[in-house]
Design a protein around this motif. Structure first.
Motif, PDB file in Angstrom:
ATOM      1  N   PRO A  90      -5.469   1.508   2.654  1.00 12.62           N
ATOM      2  CA  PRO A  90      -4.989   2.830   3.065  1.00 12.62           C
ATOM      3  C   PRO A  90      -3.790   2.788   4.003  1.00 12.62           C
ATOM      4  CG  PRO A  90      -6.996   2.275   4.247  1.00 12.62           C
ATOM      5  CD  PRO A  90      -6.807   1.203   3.219  1.00 12.62           C
ATOM      6  N   HIS A  91      -3.539   1.631   4.632  1.00 12.03           N
ATOM      7  CA  HIS A  91      -2.395   1.498   5.535  1.00 12.03           C
ATOM      8  C   HIS A  91      -2.099   0.017   5.722  1.00 12.03           C
ATOM      9  CE1 HIS A  91      -5.467   0.514   8.513  1.00 12.03           C
ATOM     10  NE2 HIS A  91      -6.066   1.642   8.217  1.00 12.03           N
ATOM     11  N   GLY A  92      -1.012  -0.257   6.397  1.00  9.43           N
ATOM     12  CA  GLY A  92      -0.625  -1.641   6.644  1.00  9.43           C
ATOM     13  C   GLY A  92       0.622  -2.025   5.872  1.00  9.43           C
ATOM     14  N   PRO A  93       1.393  -3.010   6.392  1.00  8.37           N
ATOM     15  CA  PRO A  93       2.661  -3.404   5.768  1.00  8.37           C
ATOM     16  C   PRO A  93       2.446  -4.311   4.562  1.00  8.37           C
ATOM     17  CG  PRO A  93       2.225  -4.780   7.679  1.00  8.37           C
ATOM     18  CD  PRO A  93       1.115  -3.759   7.635  1.00  8.37           C
ATOM     19  N   GLY A  94       3.440  -4.343   3.674  1.00 10.55           N
ATOM     20  CA  GLY A  94       3.474  -5.306   2.592  1.00 10.55           C
ATOM     21  C   GLY A  94       4.234  -6.539   3.024  1.00 10.55           C
ATOM     22  N   ILE A  95       4.263  -7.560   2.153  1.00 12.53           N
ATOM     23  CA  ILE A  95       4.953  -8.784   2.536  1.00 12.53           C
ATOM     24  C   ILE A  95       6.455  -8.541   2.685  1.00 12.53           C
ATOM     25  CG2 ILE A  95       3.224 -10.312   1.569  1.00 12.53           C
ATOM     26  CD1 ILE A  95       4.969 -10.719  -0.834  1.00 12.53           C
ATOM     27  N   GLU A  96       6.995  -7.553   1.951  1.00 15.83           N
ATOM     28  CA  GLU A  96       8.415  -7.222   2.114  1.00 15.83           C
ATOM     29  C   GLU A  96       8.665  -6.664   3.516  1.00 15.83           C
ATOM     30  OE1 GLU A  96       6.198  -5.956  -0.100  1.00 15.83           O
ATOM     31  OE2 GLU A  96       7.286  -5.066  -1.776  1.00 15.83           O
ATOM     32  N   ASP A  97       7.738  -5.806   3.986  1.00 18.90           N
ATOM     33  CA  ASP A  97       7.901  -5.214   5.320  1.00 18.90           C
ATOM     34  C   ASP A  97       7.826  -6.278   6.411  1.00 18.90           C
ATOM     35  OD1 ASP A  97       7.909  -2.322   4.519  1.00 18.90           O
ATOM     36  OD2 ASP A  97       5.952  -2.899   3.731  1.00 18.90           O
ATOM     37  N   MET A  98       6.935  -7.255   6.242  1.00 19.13           N
ATOM     38  CA  MET A  98       6.821  -8.318   7.240  1.00 19.13           C
ATOM     39  C   MET A  98       8.081  -9.179   7.253  1.00 19.13           C
ATOM     40  SD  MET A  98       2.769  -9.391   7.036  1.00 19.13           S
ATOM     41  CE  MET A  98       2.620  -9.396   5.239  1.00 19.13           C
ATOM     42  N   ALA A  99       8.653  -9.430   6.066  1.00 24.29           N
ATOM     43  CA  ALA A  99       9.899 -10.195   6.008  1.00 24.29           C
ATOM     44  C   ALA A  99      11.040  -9.424   6.666  1.00 24.29           C
ATOM     45  CB  ALA A  99      10.238 -10.518   4.554  1.00 24.29           C
ATOM     46  N   LEU A 100      11.103  -8.122   6.399  1.00 27.67           N
ATOM     47  CA  LEU A 100      12.157  -7.304   7.013  1.00 27.67           C
ATOM     48  C   LEU A 100      11.995  -7.226   8.523  1.00 27.67           C
ATOM     49  CD1 LEU A 100      12.301  -4.397   4.405  1.00 27.67           C
ATOM     50  CD2 LEU A 100      14.139  -6.039   4.895  1.00 27.67           C
ATOM     51  N   GLU A 101      10.751  -7.145   8.982  1.00 26.11           N
ATOM     52  CA  GLU A 101      10.519  -7.070  10.427  1.00 26.11           C
ATOM     53  C   GLU A 101      11.020  -8.334  11.120  1.00 26.11           C
ATOM     54  OE1 GLU A 101       6.844  -6.286  13.587  1.00 26.11           O
ATOM     55  OE2 GLU A 101       6.474  -6.250  11.429  1.00 26.11           O
ATOM     56  N   ARG A 102      10.838  -9.499  10.472  1.00 25.42           N
ATOM     57  CA  ARG A 102      11.343 -10.738  11.058  1.00 25.42           C
ATOM     58  C   ARG A 102      12.871 -10.738  11.146  1.00 25.42           C
ATOM     59  NH1 ARG A 102       7.061 -12.968   7.845  1.00 25.42           N
ATOM     60  NH2 ARG A 102       8.516 -13.467   6.148  1.00 25.42           N
ATOM     61  N   MET A 103      13.486  -9.947  10.282  1.00 29.11           N
ATOM     62  CA  MET A 103      14.948  -9.826  10.292  1.00 29.11           C
ATOM     63  C   MET A 103      15.419  -8.690  11.192  1.00 29.11           C
ATOM     64  SD  MET A 103      15.343 -10.220   6.135  1.00 29.11           S
ATOM     65  CE  MET A 103      17.124  -9.979   6.087  1.00 29.11           C
TER      66      MET A 103
ATOM     67  N   LEU B 106      14.990  -6.387 -11.011  1.00 28.63           N
ATOM     68  CA  LEU B 106      16.049  -6.946 -10.175  1.00 28.63           C
ATOM     69  C   LEU B 106      15.487  -7.966  -9.200  1.00 28.63           C
ATOM     70  CD1 LEU B 106      17.302  -3.379  -9.247  1.00 28.63           C
ATOM     71  CD2 LEU B 106      18.193  -4.761 -11.133  1.00 28.63           C
ATOM     72  N   ASP B 107      16.293  -8.965  -8.874  1.00 29.60           N
ATOM     73  CA  ASP B 107      15.885  -9.937  -7.863  1.00 29.60           C
ATOM     74  C   ASP B 107      15.753  -9.248  -6.500  1.00 29.60           C
ATOM     75  OD1 ASP B 107      15.896 -11.993  -9.710  1.00 29.60           O
ATOM     76  OD2 ASP B 107      17.957 -12.591  -9.259  1.00 29.60           O
ATOM     77  N   LEU B 108      14.695  -9.577  -5.785  1.00 29.43           N
ATOM     78  CA  LEU B 108      14.504  -9.024  -4.443  1.00 29.43           C
ATOM     79  C   LEU B 108      15.581  -9.580  -3.515  1.00 29.43           C
ATOM     80  CD1 LEU B 108      12.345  -7.283  -2.852  1.00 29.43           C
ATOM     81  CD2 LEU B 108      11.405  -9.469  -2.103  1.00 29.43           C
ATOM     82  N   PRO B 109      16.315  -8.718  -2.808  1.00 35.73           N
ATOM     83  CA  PRO B 109      17.458  -9.190  -2.021  1.00 35.73           C
ATOM     84  C   PRO B 109      17.090  -9.675  -0.620  1.00 35.73           C
ATOM     85  CG  PRO B 109      17.390  -6.814  -1.938  1.00 35.73           C
ATOM     86  CD  PRO B 109      16.253  -7.240  -2.837  1.00 35.73           C
ATOM     87  N   LEU B 110      15.921 -10.248  -0.455  1.00 35.21           N
ATOM     88  CA  LEU B 110      15.535 -10.809   0.834  1.00 35.21           C
ATOM     89  C   LEU B 110      14.486 -11.884   0.593  1.00 35.21           C
ATOM     90  CD1 LEU B 110      12.953  -8.635   2.687  1.00 35.21           C
ATOM     91  CD2 LEU B 110      13.854  -7.874   0.506  1.00 35.21           C
ATOM     92  N   PRO B 111      14.407 -12.873   1.468  1.00 36.59           N
ATOM     93  CA  PRO B 111      13.403 -13.930   1.311  1.00 36.59           C
ATOM     94  C   PRO B 111      12.042 -13.457   1.806  1.00 36.59           C
ATOM     95  CG  PRO B 111      14.729 -14.356   3.256  1.00 36.59           C
ATOM     96  CD  PRO B 111      15.328 -13.135   2.604  1.00 36.59           C
ATOM     97  N   VAL B 112      10.993 -13.737   1.025  1.00 39.42           N
ATOM     98  CA  VAL B 112       9.637 -13.378   1.427  1.00 39.42           C
ATOM     99  C   VAL B 112       8.743 -14.599   1.324  1.00 39.42           C
ATOM    100  CG1 VAL B 112       9.849 -10.960   0.732  1.00 39.42           C
ATOM    101  CG2 VAL B 112       9.007 -12.639  -0.905  1.00 39.42           C
ATOM    102  N   ASP B 113       7.635 -14.563   2.048  1.00 40.60           N
ATOM    103  CA  ASP B 113       6.648 -15.639   2.023  1.00 40.60           C
ATOM    104  C   ASP B 113       5.792 -15.501   0.766  1.00 40.60           C
ATOM    105  OD1 ASP B 113       4.879 -17.651   2.584  1.00 40.60           O
ATOM    106  OD2 ASP B 113       3.762 -16.527   4.097  1.00 40.60           O
ATOM    107  N   ARG B 114       5.923 -16.446  -0.158  1.00 40.23           N
ATOM    108  CA  ARG B 114       5.160 -16.411  -1.404  1.00 40.23           C
ATOM    109  C   ARG B 114       3.877 -17.236  -1.212  1.00 40.23           C
ATOM    110  NH1 ARG B 114       9.906 -18.266  -5.300  1.00 40.23           N
ATOM    111  NH2 ARG B 114       8.129 -18.991  -6.525  1.00 40.23           N
ATOM    112  N   GLY B 115       2.786 -16.564  -0.878  1.00 37.48           N
ATOM    113  CA  GLY B 115       1.557 -17.269  -0.520  1.00 37.48           C
ATOM    114  C   GLY B 115       0.838 -17.919  -1.685  1.00 37.48           C
TER     115      GLY B 115
END
Length: 303
Positions: free
Chosen positions: A204-217, A263-272
Motif C-alpha cells: 500500500p505504500h513504500g518506495p520502489g527500487i527506482e525511487d531508492m536509486a534516485l534518492e541516493r542521487m 526503453l532502457d532505464l536511464p539510471l543505475p538500480v540495484d538488481r537483487g
C-alpha cells in the motif's frame, strides 16, 4: 525414544488432518476414513498427550494451546517422512498425478509461473500446478508443512532450514505509449524525472527500487498513480503520457499483446535477483528434485 516406540504414528496423521481441516468430519473425508474411526483416534490422542487437544466452538473443533504447540513440528515430521519414503521410490513424471504448489509473489507471477507451464505439461501431462501467494514471514512454515513445495522470491535473510538457488537478475525497462509526445525510442534522465509515473505493487505504500536509486542521487520522481497489477498499469500507460517501469521479461509478455515503447532505464538500480527456495526436509524428494531442475533450467538468467 522409548515413548515413540509405543506411539502409533498413524495418530499423528489424523491429528494433522483434524488440525488442518478444522473438524472430525472433514478429517474423515480427507483421509477417506469413517467418522467413528477418526473420533476413536482423537480419543487415543487425548489420552496420549493428556490434553483435550481440540475443543468445540460452534461447528468447529478449535485447537488448544498444546495442540497449537505441536501442530507445526508434527506437520514437518510427516513431511520429512513422506520425503524419505518418496526417496526410496523413483518418480515417473509421465505417470504422476501429483499437485505441485509453487509460492510466487503477486508481482512475480508473470511471466515466471507462465513460463513453467508449457515445459512441465510437456514432460508430465497429468500433474497439476498451483501458483500460491504467501507472506514472507510464513515462508519457512509453509515450505515445512507442505502448503508450498517450492517458492520464488528475492533474496531473503538466510535460514538454516531453507535451501536456495540463485536464478539470476534482469534489467528494468521503462514503458511509454507509442506516439508519446516526449518519448521516441529512448529516454534520458531529465525526461524521466519530468514525467509522471505509474507504480504497480501489492504494497500500500513504500518506495520502489527506482525511487531508492534516485534518492541516493539526491533526486526524486512523482508517482502519480499507484495500482496493484502490472496489467492495470499497462492499460493506464496506453491511455496517458505517464511512464511505468518493470522487469524486461514482464514487459515483453505484455508487449506481445499490447505493443508499447520499451526503453532502457536511464539510471543505475540495484538488481537483487530471484531465488528458488525449498525446505531441507524436501531435499531428497525425487519429484521436487525433478521440478527444481526444470525451474532452474527454464528460469535461470545471466546477470
Amino acid at each position: 525414544m522409548r515413548r515413540l516406540a509405543r506411539f502409533d504414528l498413524n495418530l499423528l496423521q489424523i491429528f494433522d488432518a483434524i488440525h488442518s481441516k478444522g473438524g472430525v468430519s472433514a478429517a474423515a473425508r480427507h483421509l477417506n476414513l469413517s467418522q467413528p474411526a477418526i473420533s476413536h483416534a482423537l480419543a487415543k490422542l487425548r489420552d496420549a498427550f493428556d490434553d483435550p487437544l481440540f475443543v468445540r466452538q460452534g461447528n468447529k473443533l478449535v485447537p488448544t494451546p498444546a495442540a497449537r504447540a505441536i501442530a507445526g513440528p508434527v506437520r514437518e515430521a510427516l513431511r520429512g517422512l513422506d520425503a524419505a519414503l518418496d526417496a526410496a521410490a523413483s518418480f515417473d513424471p509421465v505417470q504422476s498425478t501429483r499437485e505441485f504448489r509453487i509460492g510466487v509473489r503477486l508481482s512475480g507471477e508473470m511471466p515466471r509461473f507462465s513460463s513453467l507451464v508449457g515445459r512441465v505439461r510437456h514432460d508430465a501431462p497429468h500433474v497439476a500446478l498451483a501458483s500460491v501467494t504467501f507472506r514472507r514471514r510464513d515462508l519457512v512454515t509453509a515450505l515445512a508443512n507442505g502448503d508450498l513445495d517450492l517458492a520464488l522470491d528475492v533474496a531473503l535473510p538466510s535460514d538454516a532450514r531453507l535451501c536456495r538457488h540463485f536464478l539470476g537478475t534482469e534489467p528494468l525497462v521503462v514503458v511509454a505509449r507509442k506516439g508519446h509526445p516526449r518519448v521516441d525510442g529512448a529516454i534520458d534522465l531529465d525526461t524521466y524525472l519530468a514525467l509522471d509515473h505509474v507504480v504497480a505493487t501489492a504494497r500500500p505504500h513504500g518506495p520502489g527500487i527506482e525511487d531508492m536509486a534516485l534518492e541516493r542521487m539526491g533526486l526524486g520522481r512523482r508517482a502519480a498513480v499507484r495500482c496493484q497489477h502490472a496489467i492495470t498499469a499497462w492499460q493506464i500507460i496506453a491511455e496517458s503520457d505517464m511512464l511505468f517501469s518493470l522487469p524486461r521479461s514482464h514487459a515483453e509478455v505484455l508487449n506481445a499483446v499490447w505493443p508499447m515503447q520499451l526503453l532502457d532505464l536511464p539510471l543505475p538500480v540495484d538488481r537483487g535477483g530471484t531465488y528458488l527456495y525449498w525446505h531441507q526436509a524436501a531435499q531428497a524428494d525425487p519429484a521436487l528434485e525433478w521440478l527444481r531442475r526444470i525451474i532452474i533450467d527454464e528460469m535461470s538468467k545471466p546477470d
